[in-house]
Design an enzyme around this catalytic site. Structure first.
Site, PDB file in Angstrom:
ATOM      1  N   TYR A 141      -7.614  -8.641  -2.250  1.00 54.19           N
ATOM      2  CA  TYR A 141      -8.893  -8.453  -1.567  1.00 54.19           C
ATOM      3  C   TYR A 141      -9.639  -9.778  -1.393  1.00 54.19           C
ATOM      4  CZ  TYR A 141      -9.526  -3.353  -1.352  1.00 54.19           C
ATOM      5  OH  TYR A 141      -9.451  -2.028  -1.034  1.00 54.19           O
ATOM      6  N   LYS A 192       3.965  -3.898  -9.307  1.00 53.82           N
ATOM      7  CA  LYS A 192       5.143  -3.897  -8.426  1.00 53.82           C
ATOM      8  C   LYS A 192       5.974  -5.103  -8.860  1.00 53.82           C
ATOM      9  CE  LYS A 192       7.531  -2.232  -4.969  1.00 53.82           C
ATOM     10  NZ  LYS A 192       8.202  -0.908  -5.027  1.00 53.82           N
ATOM     11  N   ASP A 224       4.827   2.611  -6.641  1.00 58.31           N
ATOM     12  CA  ASP A 224       5.371   3.703  -5.816  1.00 58.31           C
ATOM     13  C   ASP A 224       5.669   4.923  -6.680  1.00 58.31           C
ATOM     14  OD1 ASP A 224       7.370   2.160  -6.997  1.00 58.31           O
ATOM     15  OD2 ASP A 224       8.744   2.289  -5.302  1.00 58.31           O
ATOM     16  N   ASP A 248      -7.303   0.800  -5.402  1.00 60.25           N
ATOM     17  CA  ASP A 248      -8.004   1.411  -4.267  1.00 60.25           C
ATOM     18  C   ASP A 248      -7.243   2.650  -3.812  1.00 60.25           C
ATOM     19  OD1 ASP A 248      -9.854   1.615  -2.077  1.00 60.25           O
ATOM     20  OD2 ASP A 248      -8.278   0.792  -0.781  1.00 60.25           O
TER      21      ASP A 248
HETATM   22  C1  IPM Z   1     -13.589   1.638  -2.370  1.00 60.82           C
HETATM   23  C2  IPM Z   1     -13.661   1.420  -0.889  1.00 60.82           C
HETATM   24  C3  IPM Z   1     -13.856  -0.058  -0.618  1.00 60.82           C
HETATM   25  C4  IPM Z   1     -12.651  -0.792  -1.177  1.00 60.82           C
HETATM   26  C5  IPM Z   1     -14.092  -0.443   0.856  1.00 60.82           C
HETATM   27  C6  IPM Z   1     -15.255   0.323   1.454  1.00 60.82           C
HETATM   28  C7  IPM Z   1     -14.275  -1.919   1.036  1.00 60.82           C
HETATM   29  O1  IPM Z   1     -12.519   1.930  -0.277  1.00 60.82           O
HETATM   30  O2  IPM Z   1     -14.574   1.313  -3.067  1.00 60.82           O
HETATM   31  O3  IPM Z   1     -12.564   2.129  -2.839  1.00 60.82           O
HETATM   32  O4  IPM Z   1     -11.623  -0.904  -0.512  1.00 60.82           O
HETATM   33  O5  IPM Z   1     -12.728  -1.250  -2.311  1.00 60.82           O
HETATM   34 MG    MG Z   2     -11.222   2.988  -1.551  1.00 61.47          MG
END
Ligand code: IPM
Ligand code: MG
Length: 359
Positions: A141, A192, A224, A248
């Protein structure tokens, strides 16, 4: 200790579920003499409309000065075409990063009253209580380099970088182990490592951290397989710990085991106990303003906030048991509505929880 709480209602269904969480907080604030002080600020699409950026400096300043931030949700089609650098989601990523909220706790608990709302067979999910600990301020990220570039042949190429330093893995690992100690004493680290070096190191560091926790069992699983095991036999897990991207994805999956993502709160903590609390669901622009949104994840987030950042566990327990009562009464928003239960709207649900707390 500061009792300042910054409330950010955001976009889509955010404002309507925030109203309900505030109702509930006002009741416990008075009943338990918590002395909470509330302020509000803008983030996401609403902030873009008002100030041109998704995380205005004023919001960040107020956030830094607060014990906790209660945040609803952001984003929506209105801002989908906007420049990538100022998308609503950037506001969320920036505040996570600026406050160093590295530890994201996403519990998936199935309320016995909602066993029928899950798309899985009741025997697979009955009694489910798992906790996903997602690393929130590193990994792909945030990794650099990233971008979209034009290659020599004129073709475009998109690229991101996954990386984790030892210390980043250690601190989220310790958080997961500390939490596991207070519950089922099992940590499953998801990676992974059969393909990605970044997660080879992740696995090694988790092994090192585990040495300090001889009373907690550590296992590893490829992501996975974890995605499959979560729907095959989710009760095998206690605490799962994983990186930003895998967390996520798996946390959305785990959320659905419980019947509705509308039931799941989350906490994002830094090392000084300051936290941001938000429902796991998004801004659901398709149902915004219609009274269909389930405010319970937001209300449960407020309970988590009281427990982790305000040390008001009695008030947190009271909110959680009030939610149990309301579910026992058969009240259901559309996302958890099944035959034989009573359909209510967003504010009726919030009011019912507040009422259960007043008695
Ligand atoms: C979450 C959301 C966020 C992320 C987005 C909105 C940036 O999906 O908090 O899980 O990907 O972290
Ligand atoms: Mg999310």
């Amino acid at each position: 200790m500061s009792k300042k709480i910054l409330v950010i209602s955001g976009d889509g269904i955010g404002p309507e579920i925030t109203v309900e969480a505030r109702k509930v907080l006002d009741v416990v604030n008075a009943r338990f003499n918590l002395g909470l002080e509330f302020d509000t600020a803008l983030m996401g699409g609403a902030a873009i409309d008002a100030t041109g950026v998704p995380l205005p400096p004023e919001t960040l300043e107020k956030a830094r000065a607060s014990a906790a931030i209660l945040f609803a949700a952001l984003g929506g089609p209105k801002w989908d075409k906007i420049d990538r650098a100022i998308r609503p989601e950037k506001g969320l990523l920036q505040i996570r990063s600026a406050l160093d909220l590295f530890g994201n706790l996403r519990p998936a608990i199935l309320y016995p009253q909602l066993a029928d709302a899950s798309s899985l067979k009741p025997e697979i999910v009955a009694g489910l209580d798992i906790l996903i600990v997602r690393e929130l301020t590193g990994g792909i990220y945030f990794g650099e380099p990233r971008g979209i570039r034009v290659l020599e042949n004129g073709e475009r190429e998109g690229f991101n970088t996954d990386k984790y330093s030892e210390s980043e893995v250690q601190r989220v690992g310790r958080l997961a182990f500390d939490l596991a100690r207070k519950r089922g004493k099992k940590v499953c680290s998801i990676d992974k490592a059969n393909v990605m070096e970044c997660t080879v190191l992740w696995r090694e560091v988790m092994e090192e951290v585990a040495k300090d926790y001889p009373d907690v069992e550590l296992t590893h699983m490829y992501v996975d397989n974890a995605a499959m095991q979560l729907v095959r036999a989710p009760k095998q897990f206690d605490v799962l710990v994983t990186g930003n991207l895998f967390g996520d994805i798996l946390s959305d999956e785990a959320a659905m085991l419980t019947g509705s993502i509308g039931m799941l709160p989350s906490a994002s903590l830094n090392s000084s106990g300051q936290g941001m609390y938000e429902p796991c669901h998004g801004s659901a622009p398709d149902i915004a303003g219609q009274g269909k949104a389930n405010p319970l994840a937001m209300i449960l987030s407020a309970a988590m906030m009281l427990r982790y950042s305000l040390h008001a566990s009695e008030a947190a327990d009271a909110i959680e048991s009030a939610i149990g009562k309301v579910l026992d009464q058969g009240l259901r928003t559309p996302d958890i509505h099944t035959a034989g239960t009573t359909l209510v709207n967003t504010s009726q649900m919030g009011e019912a929880v507040a009422k259960a707390l007043r008695v």
